[in-house]
Write an enzyme that holds these catalytic residues in place. Sequence first.
Site, PDB file in Angstrom:
ATOM      1  N   TYR A  93      10.476   5.421 -33.511  1.00  0.00           N
ATOM      2  CA  TYR A  93       9.629   5.353 -32.306  1.00  0.00           C
ATOM      3  C   TYR A  93      10.302   6.138 -31.161  1.00  0.00           C
ATOM      4  O   TYR A  93       9.637   6.699 -30.310  1.00  0.00           O
ATOM      5  CB  TYR A  93       9.344   3.902 -31.927  1.00  0.00           C
ATOM      6  CG  TYR A  93       8.111   3.736 -31.054  1.00  0.00           C
ATOM      7  CD1 TYR A  93       6.850   4.151 -31.493  1.00  0.00           C
ATOM      8  CD2 TYR A  93       8.205   3.160 -29.782  1.00  0.00           C
ATOM      9  CE1 TYR A  93       5.729   4.005 -30.691  1.00  0.00           C
ATOM     10  CE2 TYR A  93       7.080   2.997 -28.980  1.00  0.00           C
ATOM     11  CZ  TYR A  93       5.852   3.432 -29.439  1.00  0.00           C
ATOM     12  OH  TYR A  93       4.741   3.280 -28.638  1.00  0.00           O
ATOM     13  N   LYS A 134       7.548   3.505 -23.308  1.00  0.00           N
ATOM     14  CA  LYS A 134       6.939   2.168 -23.215  1.00  0.00           C
ATOM     15  C   LYS A 134       7.776   1.220 -22.359  1.00  0.00           C
ATOM     16  O   LYS A 134       7.220   0.368 -21.654  1.00  0.00           O
ATOM     17  CB  LYS A 134       6.721   1.575 -24.609  1.00  0.00           C
ATOM     18  CG  LYS A 134       5.652   2.284 -25.442  1.00  0.00           C
ATOM     19  CD  LYS A 134       4.297   2.377 -24.768  1.00  0.00           C
ATOM     20  CE  LYS A 134       3.198   2.831 -25.739  1.00  0.00           C
ATOM     21  NZ  LYS A 134       1.922   3.140 -25.059  1.00  0.00           N
TER      22      LYS A 134
HETATM   23  P1  NAD Z   1      -5.525   7.062 -30.450  1.00  0.00           P
HETATM   24  O1  NAD Z   1      -5.010   8.355 -30.986  1.00  0.00           O
HETATM   25  O2  NAD Z   1      -6.846   6.636 -30.897  1.00  0.00           O
HETATM   26  O3  NAD Z   1      -5.479   7.065 -28.860  1.00  0.00           O
HETATM   27  C1  NAD Z   1      -4.580   7.827 -28.116  1.00  0.00           C
HETATM   28  C2  NAD Z   1      -5.396   8.501 -27.032  1.00  0.00           C
HETATM   29  O4  NAD Z   1      -4.548   9.189 -26.114  1.00  0.00           O
HETATM   30  C3  NAD Z   1      -6.392   9.517 -27.598  1.00  0.00           C
HETATM   31  O5  NAD Z   1      -7.692   9.144 -27.217  1.00  0.00           O
HETATM   32  C4  NAD Z   1      -5.980  10.804 -26.912  1.00  0.00           C
HETATM   33  O6  NAD Z   1      -7.073  11.628 -26.594  1.00  0.00           O
HETATM   34  C5  NAD Z   1      -5.321  10.266 -25.653  1.00  0.00           C
HETATM   35  N1  NAD Z   1      -4.483  11.254 -24.973  1.00  0.00           N
HETATM   36  C6  NAD Z   1      -3.391  11.893 -25.457  1.00  0.00           C
HETATM   37  N2  NAD Z   1      -2.940  12.779 -24.539  1.00  0.00           N
HETATM   38  C7  NAD Z   1      -3.763  12.675 -23.460  1.00  0.00           C
HETATM   39  C8  NAD Z   1      -3.822  13.337 -22.196  1.00  0.00           C
HETATM   40  N3  NAD Z   1      -2.952  14.317 -21.853  1.00  0.00           N
HETATM   41  N4  NAD Z   1      -4.809  12.986 -21.323  1.00  0.00           N
HETATM   42  C9  NAD Z   1      -5.699  12.038 -21.666  1.00  0.00           C
HETATM   43  N5  NAD Z   1      -5.699  11.378 -22.840  1.00  0.00           N
HETATM   44  C10 NAD Z   1      -4.738  11.709 -23.727  1.00  0.00           C
HETATM   45  O7  NAD Z   1      -4.383   5.987 -30.823  1.00  0.00           O
HETATM   46  P2  NAD Z   1      -4.206   4.443 -30.402  1.00  0.00           P
HETATM   47  O8  NAD Z   1      -3.279   3.912 -31.418  1.00  0.00           O
HETATM   48  O9  NAD Z   1      -5.518   3.803 -30.173  1.00  0.00           O
HETATM   49  O10 NAD Z   1      -3.384   4.533 -29.032  1.00  0.00           O
HETATM   50  C11 NAD Z   1      -3.842   3.967 -27.814  1.00  0.00           C
HETATM   51  C12 NAD Z   1      -2.713   3.252 -27.087  1.00  0.00           C
HETATM   52  O11 NAD Z   1      -2.306   2.121 -27.857  1.00  0.00           O
HETATM   53  C13 NAD Z   1      -1.445   4.073 -26.860  1.00  0.00           C
HETATM   54  O12 NAD Z   1      -0.901   3.774 -25.592  1.00  0.00           O
HETATM   55  C14 NAD Z   1      -0.520   3.555 -27.949  1.00  0.00           C
HETATM   56  O13 NAD Z   1       0.829   3.738 -27.591  1.00  0.00           O
HETATM   57  C15 NAD Z   1      -0.906   2.097 -27.931  1.00  0.00           C
HETATM   58  N6  NAD Z   1      -0.492   1.307 -29.106  1.00  0.00           N
HETATM   59  C16 NAD Z   1      -0.872   1.684 -30.370  1.00  0.00           C
HETATM   60  C17 NAD Z   1      -0.491   0.913 -31.457  1.00  0.00           C
HETATM   61  C18 NAD Z   1      -0.869   1.318 -32.863  1.00  0.00           C
HETATM   62  O14 NAD Z   1      -0.229   0.866 -33.808  1.00  0.00           O
HETATM   63  N7  NAD Z   1      -1.897   2.100 -33.066  1.00  0.00           N
HETATM   64  C19 NAD Z   1       0.275  -0.251 -31.260  1.00  0.00           C
HETATM   65  C20 NAD Z   1       0.626  -0.619 -29.961  1.00  0.00           C
HETATM   66  C21 NAD Z   1       0.244   0.169 -28.888  1.00  0.00           C
HETATM   67  O1  0WE Z   2       2.365   4.252 -29.598  1.00  0.00           O
HETATM   68  C1  0WE Z   2       2.128   4.496 -30.762  1.00  0.00           C
HETATM   69  C2  0WE Z   2       1.751   5.898 -31.199  1.00  0.00           C
HETATM   70  C3  0WE Z   2       2.191   6.909 -30.214  1.00  0.00           C
HETATM   71  C4  0WE Z   2       2.096   8.353 -30.614  1.00  0.00           C
HETATM   72  C5  0WE Z   2       1.786   8.827 -31.883  1.00  0.00           C
HETATM   73  C6  0WE Z   2       1.732  10.191 -32.119  1.00  0.00           C
HETATM   74  C7  0WE Z   2       1.472  10.779 -33.477  1.00  0.00           C
HETATM   75  C8  0WE Z   2       0.880  12.169 -33.393  1.00  0.00           C
HETATM   76  C9  0WE Z   2       2.373   9.253 -29.623  1.00  0.00           C
HETATM   77  N1  0WE Z   2       2.338  10.580 -29.845  1.00  0.00           N
HETATM   78  C10 0WE Z   2       2.018  11.052 -31.064  1.00  0.00           C
HETATM   79  N2  0WE Z   2       2.009  12.417 -31.237  1.00  0.00           N
HETATM   80  C11 0WE Z   2       1.536  13.012 -32.367  1.00  0.00           C
HETATM   81  O2  0WE Z   2       1.599  14.238 -32.496  1.00  0.00           O
HETATM   82  N3  0WE Z   2       2.201   3.478 -31.671  1.00  0.00           N
HETATM   83  C12 0WE Z   2       2.648   2.178 -31.244  1.00  0.00           C
HETATM   84  C13 0WE Z   2       1.933   3.658 -33.116  1.00  0.00           C
HETATM   85  C14 0WE Z   2       3.252   3.931 -33.750  1.00  0.00           C
HETATM   86  O3  0WE Z   2       3.851   5.142 -33.634  1.00  0.00           O
HETATM   87  C15 0WE Z   2       5.074   5.058 -34.266  1.00  0.00           C
HETATM   88  C16 0WE Z   2       5.244   3.775 -34.791  1.00  0.00           C
HETATM   89  C17 0WE Z   2       4.083   3.037 -34.447  1.00  0.00           C
HETATM   90  C18 0WE Z   2       3.792   1.610 -34.759  1.00  0.00           C
HETATM   91  C19 0WE Z   2       6.054   6.027 -34.409  1.00  0.00           C
HETATM   92  C20 0WE Z   2       7.212   5.717 -35.116  1.00  0.00           C
HETATM   93  C21 0WE Z   2       7.400   4.444 -35.636  1.00  0.00           C
HETATM   94  C22 0WE Z   2       6.415   3.460 -35.481  1.00  0.00           C
END
Ligand code: NAD
Ligand code: 0WE
Length: 258
Positions: free
Chosen positions: A158, A165
């Site tokens: 991560y 975060k």
């Molecule tokens: P996702 O890819 O669906 O959403 C990420 C969004 O960020 C996308 O809609 C993308 O367009 C937007 N984004 C990226 N760069 C941007 C920019 N410059 N301007 C505006 N928008 C931008 O993935 P997700 O997993 O739904 O992520 C949403 C949030 O949830 C993030 O903050 C992520 O860290 C958090 N999160 C995700 C998980 C997981 O496991 N998926 C767990 C905990 C927290």
């Molecule tokens: O916040 C996240 C995802 C964040 C994320 C993911 C990507 C993949 C594609 C931010 N930037 C990018 N850029 C890319 O090009 N999560 C909480 C999901 C997540 O991401 C991980 C996790 C988990 C869970 C990355 C490493 C290890 C665990």
Amino acid sequence: MLNLTGKNALVTGIANNRSIAWGIAQQLHKAGANLGITYLPDERGKMEKKVAELVEPLNPSLFLPCNVQDEDQIKSTFETIREQWGKLDILIHCLAFASKDDLSGDFSQTSRSGFNTALEISTYSLVQLSGVAKPLMTEGGSIVTLTYLGGVRAIPNYNVMGIAKAGLEMSVRYLAAELGPQNIRVNAISAGPIRTLASSAVGGILDMIHHVEEVAPLRRTVTQLEVGNAAAFLCSDLSSGITGQILYVDAGYEIMGM
Ligand code: NAD
Ligand code: 0WE
């Protein structure tokens, strides 16, 4: 009970039907909120079309491009809100980005530009959006962002996102302290791992999900709609006494030591 009728809610971060922001938008709509949706525009307009089709059933009254790296797009988004809505009640910050190179390998090798990009998009954007939302939240409000346990514990790969975060969670506290006197509450949801566009691009995410399914008290992962329900709660009067908090929606994983 949970009633958001008459509330204007701006939702950022919808990319597709797996996005956590999509789960949140659906639950806010179900609770009666009036929605504004922003998307990250690309040159070919593909994202605009895709997100527009997805959100159509929720009848958003605003649908706007907003790249948080573009000052003008942020300004124009909130200018449109001021003109069309007059006031804003709810802001959902649901976006993050780090270069893929920085989500594997040695954290100590993170480049200056990779570090800056991750914190600009994933952390500073909450501060900036809250700053422009503040004068529009004239009747109080609720700001909700999404975080992950990797901001509190060292989770393999991560890496720089963990630092982003940690900064995001601390920003929640400073924003809550500043905006509280205006009855604007600021909270974060710390979601467990969910398969989304962002997480699926990460190597080993399926192994992490299987680990959670074995260890978490509920013996499963959470869904986007469960995160959406928690967000609806944090946006509603049911949570009127709660601000500055990190609410874990992770099937209990965070409490476990082994
Ligand atoms: P996702 O890819 O669906 O959403 C990420 C969004 O960020 C996308 O809609 C993308 O367009 C937007 N984004 C990226 N760069 C941007 C920019 N410059 N301007 C505006 N928008 C931008 O993935 P997700 O997993 O739904 O992520 C949403 C949030 O949830 C993030 O903050 C992520 O860290 C958090 N999160 C995700 C998980 C997981 O496991 N998926 C767990 C905990 C927290
Ligand atoms: O916040 C996240 C995802 C964040 C994320 C993911 C990507 C993949 C594609 C931010 N930037 C990018 N850029 C890319 O090009 N999560 C909480 C999901 C997540 O991401 C991980 C996790 C988990 C869970 C990355 C490493 C290890 C665990």
